[in-house]
Design an enzyme around this catalytic site. Structure first.
Site, PDB file in Angstrom:
ATOM      1  N   CYS A 173     -33.654  24.694   9.569  1.00  0.00           N
ATOM      2  CA  CYS A 173     -34.722  25.262   8.704  1.00  0.00           C
ATOM      3  C   CYS A 173     -35.962  24.369   8.917  1.00  0.00           C
ATOM      4  CB  CYS A 173     -34.348  25.194   7.360  1.00  0.00           C
ATOM      5  SG  CYS A 173     -35.209  26.386   6.400  1.00  0.00           S
ATOM      6  N   CYS A 183     -39.832  28.072   4.558  1.00  0.00           N
ATOM      7  CA  CYS A 183     -39.006  28.176   5.566  1.00  0.00           C
ATOM      8  C   CYS A 183     -39.506  28.520   6.954  1.00  0.00           C
ATOM      9  CB  CYS A 183     -37.611  28.736   5.068  1.00  0.00           C
ATOM     10  SG  CYS A 183     -36.936  27.944   3.759  1.00  0.00           S
ATOM     11  N   LYS A 250     -27.805  34.647   2.016  1.00  0.00           N
ATOM     12  CA  LYS A 250     -28.423  33.607   1.250  1.00  0.00           C
ATOM     13  C   LYS A 250     -29.227  33.848   0.059  1.00  0.00           C
ATOM     14  CE  LYS A 250     -31.113  29.220   1.619  1.00  0.00           C
ATOM     15  NZ  LYS A 250     -31.908  28.341   2.522  1.00  0.00           N
ATOM     16  N   LYS A 303     -24.123  31.883   0.343  1.00  0.00           N
ATOM     17  CA  LYS A 303     -24.626  30.940  -0.287  1.00  0.00           C
ATOM     18  C   LYS A 303     -25.275  31.487  -1.470  1.00  0.00           C
ATOM     19  CE  LYS A 303     -27.906  27.116   0.403  1.00  0.00           C
ATOM     20  NZ  LYS A 303     -28.870  26.222   1.029  1.00  0.00           N
ATOM     21  N   SER A 330     -25.693  22.841  -4.794  1.00  0.00           N
ATOM     22  CA  SER A 330     -25.974  21.566  -5.483  1.00  0.00           C
ATOM     23  C   SER A 330     -26.133  21.967  -6.842  1.00  0.00           C
ATOM     24  CB  SER A 330     -27.366  21.009  -4.751  1.00  0.00           C
ATOM     25  OG  SER A 330     -28.542  21.873  -5.196  1.00  0.00           O
ATOM     26  N   TYR A 369     -20.178  19.450  -1.705  1.00  0.00           N
ATOM     27  CA  TYR A 369     -20.658  17.936  -2.257  1.00  0.00           C
ATOM     28  C   TYR A 369     -19.294  17.205  -2.828  1.00  0.00           C
ATOM     29  CZ  TYR A 369     -25.130  19.687  -1.568  1.00  0.00           C
ATOM     30  OH  TYR A 369     -26.310  20.124  -1.003  1.00  0.00           O
TER      31      TYR A 369
END
Length: 380
Positions: A173, A183, A250, A303, A330, A369
């Site tokens: 990206c 982006c 996304k 996502k 996140s 994560y």
């Protein structure tokens, strides 16, 4: 009916049937009554099962921990996990990210030591995000994205040498590298120039592939970028050894805040709602998945994950012969940490429940994560 009540009922029936024997009790008769009561209880229970709904009796099928594990269509394994890494252009960087608990920005010189214990525990894959911190490194074209001395390409080469069996994915990206934080390349009016953006993003993907990345994963959401990357991989003669993973579905939303803190990729104006999918756009997501499969994607990604389990399920239905990945982003990760810290639930339990839901929906790859913790938790 309790066993004692059954015994009394059988005794009463015997007394009525044989009044002459009402005053005669002995040990043999008592045992006989108990035996008949047990037989009656067994017959009654069998009758309930036979004449009732046998399929309603489920508990036995998950009465043991291993039997419960067998009920899962997909069980989380270490090979399913991809660990996101933020790599900066300061080679000795090691800086915590306050909004992303337990995560840091890393310089290239720190990566080998960071990954050594994780690989020893079974880490199979990482995804690299470049974070340029130097002065004046960002511009309108994102030229630092494919700088041969930049953090991503330097990290690819280092990790290929240090850990030849580690599978290296690179996010592709421009948002981390553009001065405006969007982006792609923009028109003068601030809207996205799709044609120039696709050309630029595909060049960056090629630079990462030629540096040794096993997988390139464009997340920019520009129309046609999968086809452009695939054609360039074919033309360069390396399509046979580079996986193309598309962030096909996304969605825009508020769950990317901690990531943008980590990567320094917050747009300087506006937002990304005109190229990322609207949260309610299930049909758009399905169309995007169909499109990217047709353009040559090898893996389809959804996502965020936990709020879009229906889209993961759709992706598995549409791409039934392909791997489906999901990015537990996140914001999802940080929410679990915040709630666990507040005592709402146990961190480990919730991390597993969220991830198992993603797998149940159809994903077989999870960008998480929580990967370092899962490497430990999956041992116990």
């Amino acid at each position: 009916m309790s066993f004692s009540n059954l015994l009394n009922e059988v005794t009463y029936r015997d007394q009525r049937a044989s009044p002459a024997n009402t005053n005669t009790t002995n040990h043999t008769e008592t045992r006989s009554q108990i035996s008949r009561a047990r037989s009656y209880a067994s017959t009654a229970a069998t009758s309930v099962s036979i004449f009732g709904d046998i399929s309603s009796q489920l508990h036995g099928g998950y009465s043991h921990p291993l039997a419960r594990a067998w009920q899962a269509e997909r069980q989380l394994t270490k090979s399913m996990l991809i660990y996101p890494l933020f790599v900066t252009d300061n080679p000795d960087e090691e800086e915590s990210i306050p909004s992303l608990p337990g995560q840091k920005r890393w310089g290239v010189n720190k990566l080998v030591a960071l990954l050594q214990p994780l690989i020893a525990k079974g880490l199979k894959s990482v995804i690299l995000f470049g974070v340029p911190l130097g002065p004046n490194v960002k511009d309108t074209l994102g030229t630092a994205a494919d700088d041969p001395s930049g953090p991503v390409i330097a990290a690819i080469r280092l990790l290929r040498r240090a850990y030849p069996r580690l599978f290296i994915v690179t996010d592709v990206c421009l948002c981390e590298y553009t001065s405006h934080g969007h982006c792609g390349i923009l028109h003068e009016d601030g809207t996205l120039n799709n044609q120039l953006s696709v050309e630029r993003v595909s060049d960056v993907a090629m630079a990462y592939a030629e540096a040794g990345a096993h997988c390139v994963a464009p997340s920019d959401m520009n129309d046609g970028r999968i086809r452009a990357i695939k054609l360039k991989l074919i033309e360069a003669g390396i399509a046979h050894r580079v996986v193309l993973m598309s962030y096909a579905a996304k969605f825009s939303g508020c769950l990317y805040g901690p990531f943008r803190d980590a990567a320094g990729s917050q747009p300087s104006f506006g937002d990304r709602r005109c190229y990322q999918l609207p949260p309610g756009g299930r049909g758009l997501a399905r169309r995007a998945i169909h499109r990217d499969i047709g353009e040559g994607a090898d893996i389809i990604m959804v996502k965020p994950a936990t709020q879009f389990l229906d889209i993961i399920s759709d992706a598995k239905e549409i791409a039934k012969d392909m791997p489906v990945a999901a990015y537990h982003v996140s914001g999802e990760y940080s929410m679990i940490h915040a709630a666990a810290k507040a005592g709402v639930f146990d961190l480990k339990t919730m991390a597993f429940e969220a991830t198992e839901g993603i797998l149940r929906a159809g994903a077989t790859i999870v960008v998480s994560y929580f990967t370092p913790q899962f490497l430990d938790w999956l041992e116990t």
